[in-house]
Design a protein around this motif. Structure first.
Motif, PDB file in Angstrom:
ATOM      1  N   ILE A   1     -35.474  -2.873  25.393  1.00 47.69           N
ATOM      2  CA  ILE A   1     -35.713  -3.510  26.693  1.00 47.69           C
ATOM      3  C   ILE A   1     -36.828  -2.802  27.447  1.00 47.69           C
ATOM      4  N   SER A   2     -36.841  -1.484  27.416  1.00 47.55           N
ATOM      5  CA  SER A   2     -37.889  -0.720  28.105  1.00 47.55           C
ATOM      6  C   SER A   2     -39.269  -1.066  27.558  1.00 47.55           C
ATOM      7  N   GLY A   3     -39.362  -1.255  26.246  1.00 48.87           N
ATOM      8  CA  GLY A   3     -40.631  -1.603  25.631  1.00 48.87           C
ATOM      9  C   GLY A   3     -41.106  -3.000  25.986  1.00 48.87           C
ATOM     10  N   MET A   4     -40.181  -3.903  26.340  1.00 50.78           N
ATOM     11  CA  MET A   4     -40.548  -5.274  26.684  1.00 50.78           C
ATOM     12  C   MET A   4     -41.179  -5.374  28.069  1.00 50.78           C
ATOM     13  N   PHE A   5     -40.731  -4.566  29.013  1.00 50.33           N
ATOM     14  CA  PHE A   5     -41.105  -4.754  30.414  1.00 50.33           C
ATOM     15  C   PHE A   5     -42.109  -3.729  30.942  1.00 50.33           C
ATOM     16  N   TYR A   6     -42.360  -2.643  30.195  1.00 54.22           N
ATOM     17  CA  TYR A   6     -43.175  -1.567  30.758  1.00 54.22           C
ATOM     18  C   TYR A   6     -44.295  -1.133  29.809  1.00 54.22           C
ATOM     19  N   THR A   7     -45.390  -0.617  30.399  1.00 57.07           N
ATOM     20  CA  THR A   7     -46.461  -0.008  29.616  1.00 57.07           C
ATOM     21  C   THR A   7     -45.967   1.328  29.050  1.00 57.07           C
ATOM     22  N   LYS A   8     -46.735   1.919  28.159  1.00 61.28           N
ATOM     23  CA  LYS A   8     -46.300   3.170  27.526  1.00 61.28           C
ATOM     24  C   LYS A   8     -46.052   4.297  28.534  1.00 61.28           C
ATOM     25  N   PRO A   9     -46.991   4.565  29.478  1.00 62.52           N
ATOM     26  CA  PRO A   9     -46.687   5.601  30.475  1.00 62.52           C
ATOM     27  C   PRO A   9     -45.478   5.237  31.340  1.00 62.52           C
ATOM     28  N   GLN A  10     -45.357   3.964  31.690  1.00 59.46           N
ATOM     29  CA  GLN A  10     -44.209   3.526  32.481  1.00 59.46           C
ATOM     30  C   GLN A  10     -42.908   3.674  31.700  1.00 59.46           C
ATOM     31  N   GLN A  11     -42.961   3.445  30.403  1.00 60.87           N
ATOM     32  CA  GLN A  11     -41.765   3.620  29.569  1.00 60.87           C
ATOM     33  C   GLN A  11     -41.271   5.053  29.625  1.00 60.87           C
ATOM     34  N   ALA A  12     -42.198   6.009  29.528  1.00 58.28           N
ATOM     35  CA  ALA A  12     -41.801   7.422  29.564  1.00 58.28           C
ATOM     36  C   ALA A  12     -41.077   7.738  30.866  1.00 58.28           C
ATOM     37  N   ALA A  13     -41.644   7.248  31.987  1.00 58.76           N
ATOM     38  CA  ALA A  13     -41.030   7.516  33.286  1.00 58.76           C
ATOM     39  C   ALA A  13     -39.677   6.828  33.411  1.00 58.76           C
ATOM     40  N   ARG A  14     -39.591   5.556  32.995  1.00 59.18           N
ATOM     41  CA  ARG A  14     -38.330   4.806  33.141  1.00 59.18           C
ATOM     42  C   ARG A  14     -37.270   5.282  32.160  1.00 59.18           C
ATOM     43  N   MET A  15     -37.673   5.625  30.949  1.00 57.03           N
ATOM     44  CA  MET A  15     -36.688   6.172  30.014  1.00 57.03           C
ATOM     45  C   MET A  15     -36.124   7.481  30.549  1.00 57.03           C
ATOM     46  N   GLY A  16     -36.979   8.246  31.230  1.00 59.41           N
ATOM     47  CA  GLY A  16     -36.496   9.462  31.863  1.00 59.41           C
ATOM     48  C   GLY A  16     -35.458   9.170  32.923  1.00 59.41           C
ATOM     49  N   ILE A  17     -35.690   8.090  33.683  1.00 55.88           N
ATOM     50  CA  ILE A  17     -34.755   7.745  34.762  1.00 55.88           C
ATOM     51  C   ILE A  17     -33.410   7.303  34.203  1.00 55.88           C
ATOM     52  N   TRP A  18     -33.423   6.378  33.195  1.00 55.47           N
ATOM     53  CA  TRP A  18     -32.103   5.964  32.699  1.00 55.47           C
ATOM     54  C   TRP A  18     -31.456   7.017  31.810  1.00 55.47           C
ATOM     55  N   SER A  19     -32.277   7.893  31.214  1.00 55.63           N
ATOM     56  CA  SER A  19     -31.689   8.956  30.388  1.00 55.63           C
ATOM     57  C   SER A  19     -30.993  10.026  31.215  1.00 55.63           C
ATOM     58  N   VAL A  20     -31.438  10.234  32.481  1.00 55.11           N
ATOM     59  CA  VAL A  20     -30.773  11.256  33.299  1.00 55.11           C
ATOM     60  C   VAL A  20     -29.355  10.842  33.661  1.00 55.11           C
ATOM     61  N   MET A  21     -29.009   9.597  33.337  1.00 61.53           N
ATOM     62  CA  MET A  21     -27.625   9.196  33.533  1.00 61.53           C
ATOM     63  C   MET A  21     -26.684  10.012  32.656  1.00 61.53           C
ATOM     64  N   ALA A  22     -27.232  10.622  31.585  1.00 58.65           N
ATOM     65  CA  ALA A  22     -26.418  11.544  30.780  1.00 58.65           C
ATOM     66  C   ALA A  22     -25.988  12.724  31.643  1.00 58.65           C
ATOM     67  N   GLY A  23     -26.922  13.239  32.463  1.00 58.86           N
ATOM     68  CA  GLY A  23     -26.582  14.325  33.375  1.00 58.86           C
ATOM     69  C   GLY A  23     -25.646  13.881  34.473  1.00 58.86           C
ATOM     70  N   THR A  24     -25.921  12.699  35.016  1.00 62.27           N
ATOM     71  CA  THR A  24     -25.047  12.156  36.063  1.00 62.27           C
ATOM     72  C   THR A  24     -23.640  11.941  35.528  1.00 62.27           C
ATOM     73  N   ALA A  25     -23.559  11.415  34.298  1.00 62.53           N
ATOM     74  CA  ALA A  25     -22.243  11.189  33.680  1.00 62.53           C
ATOM     75  C   ALA A  25     -21.513  12.507  33.450  1.00 62.53           C
ATOM     76  N   THR A  26     -22.270  13.557  33.137  1.00 64.28           N
ATOM     77  CA  THR A  26     -21.651  14.869  32.940  1.00 64.28           C
ATOM     78  C   THR A  26     -21.037  15.376  34.238  1.00 64.28           C
ATOM     79  N   ILE A  27     -21.767  15.183  35.348  1.00 64.00           N
ATOM     80  CA  ILE A  27     -21.240  15.590  36.653  1.00 64.00           C
ATOM     81  C   ILE A  27     -20.006  14.769  37.009  1.00 64.00           C
ATOM     82  N   VAL A  28     -20.122  13.455  36.882  1.00 56.24           N
ATOM     83  CA  VAL A  28     -19.006  12.568  37.218  1.00 56.24           C
ATOM     84  C   VAL A  28     -17.810  12.848  36.307  1.00 56.24           C
ATOM     85  N   GLY A  29     -18.090  13.078  35.009  1.00 55.79           N
ATOM     86  CA  GLY A  29     -17.005  13.372  34.075  1.00 55.79           C
ATOM     87  C   GLY A  29     -16.254  14.633  34.450  1.00 55.79           C
ATOM     88  N   GLY A  30     -17.003  15.670  34.858  1.00 57.42           N
ATOM     89  CA  GLY A  30     -16.356  16.906  35.290  1.00 57.42           C
ATOM     90  C   GLY A  30     -15.488  16.700  36.519  1.00 57.42           C
TER      91      GLY A  30
END
Length: 504
Positions: free
Chosen positions: A172-201
């Motif tokens: 989905i990220s590749g469909m809607f964003y340019t390559k530099p934009q993909q890096a930034a947006r993948m970073g944003i949705w990937s940090v949900m791993a950190g958010t989930a770790t906080i919420v899980g704790g």
């Protein structure tokens, strides 16, 4: 790469001439091809302000969904880790707890090719939403499991259904964003791993204080999260668009603007035609396939280790179960900082090879400290060293970005993501198995393995970057071919399209 394949690739534009193409032939092209052909995309007058405004609109509608999906998949699979401090291990002996993680990722591997095929052939939103609903139901079913056998069943099913998440989000990220934009947006949705770790704790800490006569605290936690995930899956089914051209929140001109932006990727959006030739190219002719696969396995063994045993390791330092749950909160914050810093730097400056290699240095330092200090007498130092391990673990986001930027052709893109997630799953199978019961509580063999694999990741990263650089130099020296109009939406692979340039 064979000589025949190179000749075929160099003449790919000629074999995809648009003049006289039949409807059947056009069905093999990108879904956006018909749209741009009918609307003369290159006549659209664009300004940076217009483009930025539409991208922000996509962010508002698409990015929260991607963040929600990644958050729930990470939290739901990690609940087993938190439940370790809540009593789920009471009826488990020896290596049975580690085996629960292993069977999850074994099922994940089995499900990946099936999921990728379904995501390409059928409406993306409906398929992805269905898988989310199914894994939510399975999470809730954990509450009914009180034996090793029953837990093995639900972990297997959870792995099957969750295998849709990362592959779908990368696509989905590749469909809607340019390559530099993909890096930034993948970073944003990937940090949900950190958010989930906080919420899980926090959830683990909170639910440890919830007791009923009928349910244990960890059972209530699984039931609660299962219901939330299932409801979110229903929402995704109705709200997520299948493609740029079917996005209801974009008007006609806004769709054209997004397609003009992603044209520069030369990776297209999505073709419904499954192409075996692209899979063959990926497995046997692409020089990047196996280096990427090796990099993912080697770098993510640490993820498999700490993803299942971080609470157990923290307990070994002398902290109690309540403290161990709360001490996962800084992990979440650390993951967020690392991923955001790495992806935003790559989006701004490029040089993904150098940023990738640098992420393994803190993990190497952490492994050395864990191997050289006493478990309980230096528990704060050991805890900080364990936190450093999350740097190398977080590089998976840059791997997502790298494979997305360097792969064209719908079938090839999806199955490269599949191979990445298979490698990730293999690593997550290996990681927990390093922590054998006989080596508790120090787990020294596991820590040595993590150190060696993280050191190996640095030269592997430079190897991948070198391949990309040399391939670009080779293409720069080739005579230029006349490309047909809208060739970016012909569903050509990165090898067929000689105008494609690799990111490194």
């Amino acid at each position: 790469m064979s000589i025949d394949l190179e000749k075929k690739s160099e003449s790919a534009f000629d074999s995809h001439s648009l003049e006289g193409a039949t409807t059947k032939e056009e069905d093999t092209y990108d879904a956006a091809f018909h749209f741009v052909k009918q609307n003369h995309l290159d006549t659209l007058e664009l300004s940076q302000q217009d483009s930025a405004k539409v991208v922000r609109k996509v962010d508002f509608h698409i990015l929260p969904l991607l963040c929600g999906i990644y958050f729930l998949q990470f939290l739901d699979k990690s609940l087993l880790n938190y439940a370790a401090a809540m009593g789920i291990k009471k009826n488990l002996v020896g290596n049975e707890f580690a085996n629960l993680s292993t069977i999850f990722y074994a099922a994940y591997i089995f499900g990946e090719p099936i999921v990728a095929y379904c995501l390409q052939r059928f409406p993306l939103s409906k398929i992805l939403g269905l898988f989310i609903v199914c894994w939510g139901i399975v999470v809730a079913c954990h509450a009914a499991c009180d034996t090793y056998a029953s837990l093995m069943v639900v972990r297997t099913l959870l792995g099957l259904f969750e295998s849709s998440s990362a592959v779908g989000l990368i696509f989905i990220s590749g469909m809607f964003y340019t390559k530099p934009q993909q890096a930034a947006r993948m970073g944003i949705w990937s940090v949900m791993a950190g958010t989930a770790t906080i919420v899980g704790g926090l959830l683990s800490f909170g639910f440890q204080h919830v007791r009923t006569e009928r349910f244990l605290s960890w059972q209530i936690l699984f039931l609660f999260m299962g219901i939330i995930t299932s409801l979110f899956g229903v929402f995704v089914s109705f709200y997520l668009p299948d493609n740029v051209t079917s996005a209801r929140f974009l008007d006609h001109d806004e769709k054209l603007i997004i397609l003009e932006n992603v044209r520069s990727n030369q990776t297209g959006t999505k073709s419904k035609k499954f192409k075996k030739s692209q899979i063959k190219e990926l497995l046997f002719h692409d020089k990047l396939t196996w280096p990427f696969f090796l990099l993912t396995i080697t770098s993510q063994i640490v993820t498999g280790a700490i993803g299942t045993f971080s609470v157990t390791i923290t307990l070994s330092f002398g902290f109690d179960s309540y403290e161990s749950a709360l001490l996962q909160l800084p992990v979440g914050a650390l993951i967020i900082i690392i991923i955001l810093a790495a992806t935003q730097l790559v989006a701004r400056y490029g040089h993904i090879t150098y940023f990738m290699a640098s992420m393994f240095v803190p993990t190497i330092v952490g492994c050395i400290v864990l191997l050289s200090t006493n478990l309980t007498s230096q528990r704060v130092g050991n805890l900080l060293a364990m936190y450093l391990l999350y740097s190398g673990s977080s590089c998976i986001t840059l791997i997502y970005t790298w494979i997305s930027a360097n792969t064209a052709g719908t079938s090839k893109k999806l199955f490269r993501s599949v191979m990445t997630m298979i490698a990730f799953s293999v690593a997550c199978i290996i990681g927990p198995q390093l922590f054998q019961a006989y080596s508790a509580p120090g787990y020294r063999p596991a820590k040595i393995t993590l150190l060696v694999t993280q050191i190996a990741c640095i030269p592997i990263s430079f190897w991948v970057g070198y391949i990309c650089k040399k391939e670009n130099e080779k293409r720069d020296s080739e005579p230029k071919s006349d490309a047909p109009e809208n060739y970016e939406f012909l569903d050509l692979t990165d090898i067929q399209n000689r105008n494609f340039r690799y990111t490194y």
